[in-house]
Every structure is written in structure tokens, then in C-alpha cells.
Design a protein around this motif. Structure first.
Motif, short mmCIF file in Angstrom:
data_model
loop_
_atom_site.label_atom_id
_atom_site.label_comp_id
_atom_site.label_asym_id
_atom_site.label_seq_id
_atom_site.Cartn_x
_atom_site.Cartn_y
_atom_site.Cartn_z
N ASN A 223 52.65 34.30 36.51
CA ASN A 223 53.37 34.39 37.55
C ASN A 223 53.66 35.35 38.39
N CYS A 224 52.79 36.59 38.12
CA CYS A 224 52.82 38.05 38.73
C CYS A 224 52.24 37.68 40.21
N LYS A 225 52.57 38.81 40.77
CA LYS A 225 52.02 38.76 42.27
C LYS A 225 50.58 38.95 42.43
N GLY A 226 50.03 39.73 41.52
CA GLY A 226 48.54 39.95 41.46
C GLY A 226 47.86 38.78 40.98
N ALA A 227 48.46 37.92 39.91
CA ALA A 227 47.84 36.56 39.53
C ALA A 227 47.82 35.59 40.69
N LYS A 228 48.95 35.57 41.37
CA LYS A 228 48.59 34.86 42.71
C LYS A 228 47.75 34.91 43.61
N ASP A 229 47.50 36.37 43.73
CA ASP A 229 46.46 36.99 44.82
C ASP A 229 45.11 36.46 44.13
N LEU A 230 44.82 36.62 42.93
CA LEU A 230 43.43 36.16 42.25
C LEU A 230 43.44 34.54 42.08
N GLN A 231 44.35 34.01 42.25
CA GLN A 231 44.42 32.45 42.22
C GLN A 231 43.75 31.97 43.52
N ALA A 232 44.23 32.86 44.61
CA ALA A 232 43.85 32.60 45.92
C ALA A 232 42.16 33.03 46.09
N ILE A 233 41.84 33.93 45.31
CA ILE A 233 40.60 34.39 45.49
C ILE A 233 39.75 33.46 44.68
N ALA A 234 40.14 33.00 43.64
CA ALA A 234 39.44 31.93 42.92
C ALA A 234 39.23 30.47 43.64
N ASP A 235 40.31 30.24 44.58
CA ASP A 235 40.09 29.22 45.24
C ASP A 235 38.81 29.26 46.33
N TRP A 236 38.92 30.45 46.84
CA TRP A 236 37.77 30.97 47.75
C TRP A 236 36.65 30.83 47.26
N ILE A 237 36.24 31.24 46.18
CA ILE A 237 35.05 31.16 45.57
C ILE A 237 34.61 29.70 45.28
N ILE A 238 35.61 29.14 44.52
CA ILE A 238 35.25 27.49 44.15
C ILE A 238 35.16 26.44 45.38
N ASP A 239 36.07 26.92 46.02
CA ASP A 239 36.11 25.93 47.26
C ASP A 239 35.20 26.00 48.48
N GLY A 240 34.77 27.37 48.71
CA GLY A 240 34.15 27.84 49.71
C GLY A 240 34.75 27.98 50.84
#
Length: 240
Positions: A223-240
Motif C-alpha cells: 500500500n505504499c506510495k511507490g507501489a501505487k505509482d508502479l501499479q499505474a505504470i503496470a496499467d499503462w503497459i498492459i492496457d496501452g
């Protein structure tokens, strides 16, 4: 199988590249993906921060045609360690497309290539094998210059119709908006690269502590801030 291959690169060292590569791997594994981090760095930092043996047989052996067993760091998360053999003549003489060919039969949903700083022949192996690239930089001028060189490499390969990543973004690493240099970085990059997506990973001590404790990020603090930032990056990679 439908496999996603991601290169994480930064021509300058010390900008958080391995932190992003390993953190992103942990995020994707937590979503049920089977992820393999292929460490292209002679320092073998990815294997270390993921809590596995950084001196075990790994990427150099794989590139030499052997079959090293990837090390399990967590459920769904595996790593091939880097190591000093990556700096050997055999690896230096490889064709830039050899890694892309070698990973074809690997049974993973996601491959993440952790490219080393300042070793262009190893970085190129990762960029050519990937279909998506994250180019990391922080607010240091030399980091911005290094990121620009990686972007030029990607652009030239695409213009020439050569194999390699076809989609990429800048990953702004360790951003602390209390610092004036960090405040201006995003605007500077927006001016220099108006058509390139910019993704931010904020300064977060949890990211550093996860590496220091040798624990995959989502096990250390999901739940840390960095994990949330990386979740957003994962979304960009997977969802385009």
C-alpha cells in the motif's frame, strides 16, 4: 502465448532503474501473472534485491545456450541473476537479436529485462528483445542526457524498421515535489519529448527499504506510495 516483454533502461546509473524493474515485477506477479526478471547487469542487483542468490547461474549462462533454472522470489515471480560473466567476450560478441530469439520458448506471461547503465551492448539486447520500454531518469542533468540517448536508440531502430520495442515511456524516478529540480523536470521533459508518455515514481522510502530488506515490494508494503505509482505504470503497459 501472449507474452509481454518489458525493457527497463537508463544510460546513467543510480536513478532507480532496478528498483522500478523489480517493483514492477512484484506488482505484475501480485496480479496473477507469471513474471521473469532477466537481469542484464553484471552487478546482479535484481537478484539481490529480490532476495535470491545473485551469484547463481543466470543470464550469461542462458545467453551462452545453457538452461539455468530461474530463481523463485515469490509466488509467480522469478529472476535470472546477472553477474560478471555478462562482461565477457562471448556475450559482447552476440548479435543484438540473440536475446530476443532465446526468450521465445520461455513460458512466462511477462519478461522484464533489467538493463545495465553504461553498457550499451547489454542494454541493446534488452531493448531489441522488448516490445515495451521504460526509460528511467531522475532530475539530475546527466540522467536526463542518458535517457535521451536511450530514446534516440529506440527511435532509430523504429525508423529503420528493426526489431525492438515499439512503445515506450519515460519513468521519472524518485520524484520529490518539495525539490525545485524535481518540480521542473516534468515540464522540461514535456517540452523536449511532447509525444512521449511520462510516468512518475515518487520518492518513497518503502521502495528503498524493500530492496534493503531483500523483499519483493508487494510483500514488503503493497500500500505504499511507490507501489501505487508502479501499479499505474503496470496499467499503462498492459492496457496501452
Amino acid at each position: 502465448m501472449n507474452q509481454t516483454r518489458i525493457a527497463v533502461a537508463a544510460r546513467k546509473g543510480g536513478v532507480g532503474k532496478t528498483t522500478i524493474a523489480c517493483g514492477l515485477a512484484s506488482v505484475l506477479a501480485s496480479r496473477g501473472q507469471k513474471v521473469l526478471v532477466i537481469d542484464l547487469d553484471p552487478q546482479s542487483n535484481a537478484a539481490y534485491v529480490l532476495g535470491t542468490n545473485p551469484t547463481a547461474p543466470g543470464t550469461a549462462d542462458f545467453l551462452a545456450g545453457e538452461s539455468p533454472e530461474p530463481l523463485k522470489a515469490a509466488d509467480g515471480l522469478y529472476v535470472l541473476p546477472g553477474g560478471p560473466d555478462l562482461a565477457g567476450h562471448t556475450i559482447q560478441s552476440l548479435d543484438p537479436e540473440d536475446l530476443a530469439d532465446a526468450v521465445k520458448p520461455l513460458n512466462y506471461d511477462v519478461l522484464i529485462f533489467d538493463c545495465p547503465p553504461g553498457v550499451e551492448y547489454l542494454e541493446r539486447l534488452g531493448l531489441v528483445a522488448a516490445d515495451v520500454a521504460l526509460v528511467c531518469t531522475d532530475a539530475h542533468p546527466l540522467a536526463v542526457i542518458g535517457a535521451g540517448r536511450v530514446l534516440n536508440e529506440l527511435k532509430l531502430r523504429q525508423q529503420k524498421g528493426r526489431r525492438g520495442a515499439k512503445r515506450w515511456a519515460l519513468a521519472l524516478s524518485r520524484i520529490d515535489l518539495r525539490r525545485s529540480m524535481d518540480q521542473t523536470l516534468d515540464q522540461q521533459l514535456a517540452t523536449a519529448y511532447p509525444s512521449i508518455k511520462r510516468l512518475i515514481v515518487h520518492q518513497d522510502s518503502a521502495l528503498a527499504w524493500a530492496g534493503a530488506e531483500r523483499s519483493p515490494l508487494m510483500q514488503y508494503d503493497s500500500n505504499c506510495k511507490g507501489a501505487k505509482d508502479l501499479q499505474a505504470i503496470a496499467d499503462w503497459i498492459i492496457d496501452g
